[in-house]
Write a protein that holds these residues in place. Structure first.
Motif, mmCIF file in Angstrom:
data_model
loop_
_atom_site.group_PDB
_atom_site.id
_atom_site.type_symbol
_atom_site.label_atom_id
_atom_site.label_comp_id
_atom_site.label_asym_id
_atom_site.label_seq_id
_atom_site.Cartn_x
_atom_site.Cartn_y
_atom_site.Cartn_z
ATOM 1 N N SER A 159 0.810 -1.210 0.000
ATOM 2 C CA SER A 159 0.000 0.000 0.000
ATOM 3 C C SER A 159 0.849 1.269 0.000
ATOM 4 O O SER A 159 2.011 1.264 0.407
ATOM 5 N N THR A 160 0.214 2.365 -0.427
ATOM 6 C CA THR A 160 0.875 3.668 -0.346
ATOM 7 C C THR A 160 0.966 4.157 1.098
ATOM 8 O O THR A 160 1.555 5.210 1.355
ATOM 9 N N ASP A 161 0.397 3.399 2.042
ATOM 10 C CA ASP A 161 0.568 3.743 3.455
ATOM 11 C C ASP A 161 1.902 3.229 4.005
ATOM 12 O O ASP A 161 2.158 3.298 5.206
ATOM 13 N N ALA A 162 2.762 2.694 3.083
ATOM 14 C CA ALA A 162 4.126 2.242 3.403
ATOM 15 C C ALA A 162 4.168 0.918 4.161
ATOM 16 O O ALA A 162 5.222 0.528 4.675
ATOM 17 N N THR A 163 3.047 0.192 4.171
ATOM 18 C CA THR A 163 3.038 -1.114 4.837
ATOM 19 C C THR A 163 2.668 -2.218 3.863
ATOM 20 O O THR A 163 2.122 -1.978 2.786
ATOM 21 N N VAL A 164 2.983 -3.443 4.288
ATOM 22 C CA VAL A 164 2.563 -4.657 3.587
ATOM 23 C C VAL A 164 1.786 -5.490 4.590
ATOM 24 O O VAL A 164 2.191 -5.604 5.761
ATOM 25 N N ARG A 165 0.691 -6.067 4.132
ATOM 26 C CA ARG A 165 -0.099 -6.908 5.028
ATOM 27 C C ARG A 165 -0.190 -8.316 4.470
ATOM 28 O O ARG A 165 -0.277 -8.515 3.249
ATOM 29 N N LEU A 166 -0.159 -9.293 5.360
ATOM 30 C CA LEU A 166 -0.334 -10.701 5.010
ATOM 31 C C LEU A 166 -1.690 -11.157 5.513
ATOM 32 O O LEU A 166 -2.085 -10.864 6.649
ATOM 33 N N TRP A 167 -2.377 -11.906 4.647
ATOM 34 C CA TRP A 167 -3.733 -12.345 4.959
ATOM 35 C C TRP A 167 -3.845 -13.854 4.780
ATOM 36 O O TRP A 167 -3.359 -14.403 3.794
ATOM 37 N N ASP A 182 8.304 4.956 2.613
ATOM 38 C CA ASP A 182 7.454 5.563 1.590
ATOM 39 C C ASP A 182 6.578 4.459 0.992
ATOM 40 O O ASP A 182 6.686 3.282 1.384
ATOM 41 N N SER A 183 5.742 4.824 0.052
ATOM 42 C CA SER A 183 4.779 3.898 -0.543
ATOM 43 C C SER A 183 5.416 2.589 -0.987
ATOM 44 O O SER A 183 6.525 2.578 -1.536
ATOM 45 N N VAL A 184 4.707 1.480 -0.774
ATOM 46 C CA VAL A 184 5.119 0.178 -1.301
ATOM 47 C C VAL A 184 4.496 0.039 -2.690
ATOM 48 O O VAL A 184 3.277 0.098 -2.840
ATOM 49 N N SER A 185 5.352 -0.135 -3.698
ATOM 50 C CA SER A 185 4.887 -0.151 -5.089
ATOM 51 C C SER A 185 4.620 -1.547 -5.622
ATOM 52 O O SER A 185 3.778 -1.735 -6.496
ATOM 53 N N SER A 186 5.389 -2.534 -5.128
ATOM 54 C CA SER A 186 5.296 -3.873 -5.707
ATOM 55 C C SER A 186 5.656 -4.924 -4.664
ATOM 56 O O SER A 186 6.549 -4.702 -3.826
ATOM 57 N N VAL A 187 4.948 -6.051 -4.718
ATOM 58 C CA VAL A 187 5.244 -7.174 -3.825
ATOM 59 C C VAL A 187 5.287 -8.460 -4.651
ATOM 60 O O VAL A 187 4.552 -8.603 -5.630
ATOM 61 N N ALA A 188 6.160 -9.386 -4.266
ATOM 62 C CA ALA A 188 6.278 -10.656 -4.996
ATOM 63 C C ALA A 188 6.724 -11.757 -4.056
ATOM 64 O O ALA A 188 7.678 -11.568 -3.279
ATOM 65 N N PHE A 189 6.046 -12.902 -4.123
ATOM 66 C CA PHE A 189 6.463 -14.090 -3.372
ATOM 67 C C PHE A 189 7.502 -14.862 -4.183
ATOM 68 O O PHE A 189 7.419 -14.928 -5.424
ATOM 69 N N SER A 190 8.457 -15.470 -3.506
ATOM 70 C CA SER A 190 9.351 -16.421 -4.160
ATOM 71 C C SER A 190 8.548 -17.653 -4.540
ATOM 72 O O SER A 190 7.476 -17.911 -3.971
ATOM 73 N N PRO A 191 9.016 -18.439 -5.515
ATOM 74 C CA PRO A 191 8.247 -19.615 -5.950
ATOM 75 C C PRO A 191 7.919 -20.595 -4.826
ATOM 76 O O PRO A 191 6.864 -21.234 -4.861
ATOM 77 N N ASP A 192 8.799 -20.715 -3.833
ATOM 78 C CA ASP A 192 8.510 -21.649 -2.736
ATOM 79 C C ASP A 192 7.630 -21.023 -1.659
ATOM 80 O O ASP A 192 7.243 -21.688 -0.692
ATOM 81 N N GLY A 193 7.303 -19.734 -1.816
ATOM 82 C CA GLY A 193 6.400 -19.074 -0.890
ATOM 83 C C GLY A 193 7.008 -18.697 0.438
ATOM 84 O O GLY A 193 6.304 -18.173 1.311
ATOM 85 N N ARG A 194 8.309 -18.909 0.605
ATOM 86 C CA ARG A 194 8.934 -18.668 1.910
ATOM 87 C C ARG A 194 9.503 -17.249 2.049
ATOM 88 O O ARG A 194 9.827 -16.819 3.153
ATOM 89 N N THR A 195 9.642 -16.546 0.934
ATOM 90 C CA THR A 195 10.217 -15.204 0.959
ATOM 91 C C THR A 195 9.298 -14.235 0.235
ATOM 92 O O THR A 195 8.718 -14.567 -0.809
ATOM 93 N N LEU A 196 9.174 -13.033 0.771
ATOM 94 C CA LEU A 196 8.415 -11.965 0.133
ATOM 95 C C LEU A 196 9.369 -10.812 -0.154
ATOM 96 O O LEU A 196 10.135 -10.394 0.719
ATOM 97 N N ALA A 197 9.342 -10.331 -1.391
ATOM 98 C CA ALA A 197 10.118 -9.146 -1.758
ATOM 99 C C ALA A 197 9.164 -7.967 -1.888
ATOM 100 O O ALA A 197 8.074 -8.096 -2.446
#
Length: 403
Positions: A169-177, A196-211
């Motif tokens: 989000s542009t609120d500078a946070t990432v949430r996991l659901w 500052d704003s979070v522009s992009s999020v991506a999981f690694s293929p194994d799902g253990r890491t978030l960028a």
């Protein structure tokens, strides 16, 4: 292999082109029929109806004259009614409005269709094709609303388990659901640290890491093995401007990041706590807005505000090489995505169009279709897992689905 294909067109002024087209297709092994083969004395309507009803595929040559032709309209009506596979060719003018949700090939200037188009004619669907409903007729059913962010949600991605969603989000946070219960999604963690704003999020293929990429010019890596207690493992500070896009390679060992500094950076993230910069890709002359790896991980596509897309051979992550530049969009490229088979690239642009590219030959990509219909910038594009559907999202609150 021989396939019976019906050619629909306007005799004036497209007759000469259709003659050349028929010869081109016949030379490739496609059995073609068009109205020059009506024998003197045969009843015109009966012959056309019989040939159309028995054809395996229907090719319509689009031009202002054919759009105004009553015969072309009648033939197209019947082809749609019978569920015939329709393969439009744009010879001149605009795409028929009624076919705006069907892939077409651009042959303006009298070009012959590509080898890939001919290949599809040789292997048309064997079952009747139903017209794709227009997006306005679709009725998605909301099952839950995820609330908590205090500003815009800029990026959403599913984890490989299909039960976790990360939202930036542009609120500078990432949430996991946790979506184990789709009707009652539960917030498991809020990731803070970006300034500052979070522009992009991506999981690694194994799902253990978030960028997570941010307008604060950094990328952060998070260990999300425990969804309730994610931990920051590394911060990648090398970009000099906002990071707009992040993507993992299919093997999970490389992360690509695109930035407003007009560069793409490749990172070796084999050790999530000690990621290493392996290369900086330069060549774009403006913001890099989107990055995507091919399914085999050997090619990276990058879209830029300079209105181009570039393909890079990243087989050697320390010595990547530019293989092609894809021009054609008239405004900034905002999103790129490979089809699951890696043979098609979709690109969305501020020029309100989506382009499809045949990238089978990474050094000689060719545009196969231009999709029109959005009334504003196309912000995002994505293929379904089977590659049969493309979803495109516009800035005017619309999503369109393309067969």
């Amino acid at each position: 292999m021989s396939v019976h294909v019906f050619l629909s067109y306007s005799r004036v002024p497209d007759y000469k082109y259709v003659h050349r087209l028929a010869a081109h297709l016949s030379a490739a092994g496609v059995s073609v029929w068009f109205d020059q083969e009506i024998v003197s004395g045969e009843r015109w309507v009966d012959v056309i109806k019989e040939r159309l009803d028995s054809c395996a595929a229907f090719v319509v040559v689009m031009s202002p004259a054919s759009e105004a032709s009553k015969w072309v309209e009648l033939e197209l009506n019947r082809a749609e009614k019978l569920g015939k596979p329709i393969f439009p060719l744009l010879l001149e003018g605009d795409v028929f409005f009624r076919l705006s949700n069907v892939h077409y090939e651009d042959v303006t200037g009298g070009r012959m269709p590509s080898a890939r188009y001919v290949s599809r004619l040789l292997n048309p669907p064997t079952t009747p094709v139903s017209p794709v409903p227009r997006p306005a007729r679709l009725r998605g059913i909301p099952i839950a609303t995820l609330t908590g962010h205090t500003e815009w949600v800029s990026s959403v991605v599913f984890g490989s388990d299909g039960q976790t969603v990360a939202t930036g989000s542009t609120d500078a946070t990432v949430r996991l659901w946790d979506l184990t219960d789709r009707g009652r999604p539960a917030l498991t963690a809020t990731l803070t640290g970006h300034t500052d704003s979070v522009s992009s999020v991506a999981f690694s293929p194994d799902g253990r890491t978030l960028a997570t990429g941010s307008r604060d010019a950094t990328v952060r890596l998070w260990d999300v093995t425990d969804r309730r207690q994610p931990a920051l493992t590394a911060t990648l500070p090398d970009h000099t401007h906002q990071v707009l896009s992040v993507a993992f390679s299919p093997d999970g060992r490389t992360l690509a990041t695109g930035s407003r500094d007009a560069t793409v950076r490749l990172w070796d993230v084999t050790d999530r706590r000690r990621p290493a910069l392996t290369a900086a890709l330069t060549g774009h002359t403006n913001v890099v807005s989107s990055v995507a790896f091919s399914p085999d991980g050997r090619t990276l596509a990058t879209g830029s505000y300079d209105a181009t897309v570039r393909l890079w051979d990243v087989t050697d992550r320390r010595r990547p090489a530019s293989t092609a530049t894809l021009p054609g969009h008239t405004h900034q490229v905002l999103s790129v995505a490979f089809s699951p088979d890696g043979q098609t690239l979709a690109t969305g642009s501020g020029d309100k169009t989506v382009r499809l590219w045949d990238v089978t030959d990474r050094r000689r990509p060719a545009v196969t279709a231009t999709l029109t219909g959005h009334t504003d910038s196309v912000l995002t594009v994505g293929f379904s897992p089977d590659g049969q559907t493309l979803a495109t999202g516009g800035s005017y609150k619309t999503v369109q689905l393309w067969k």
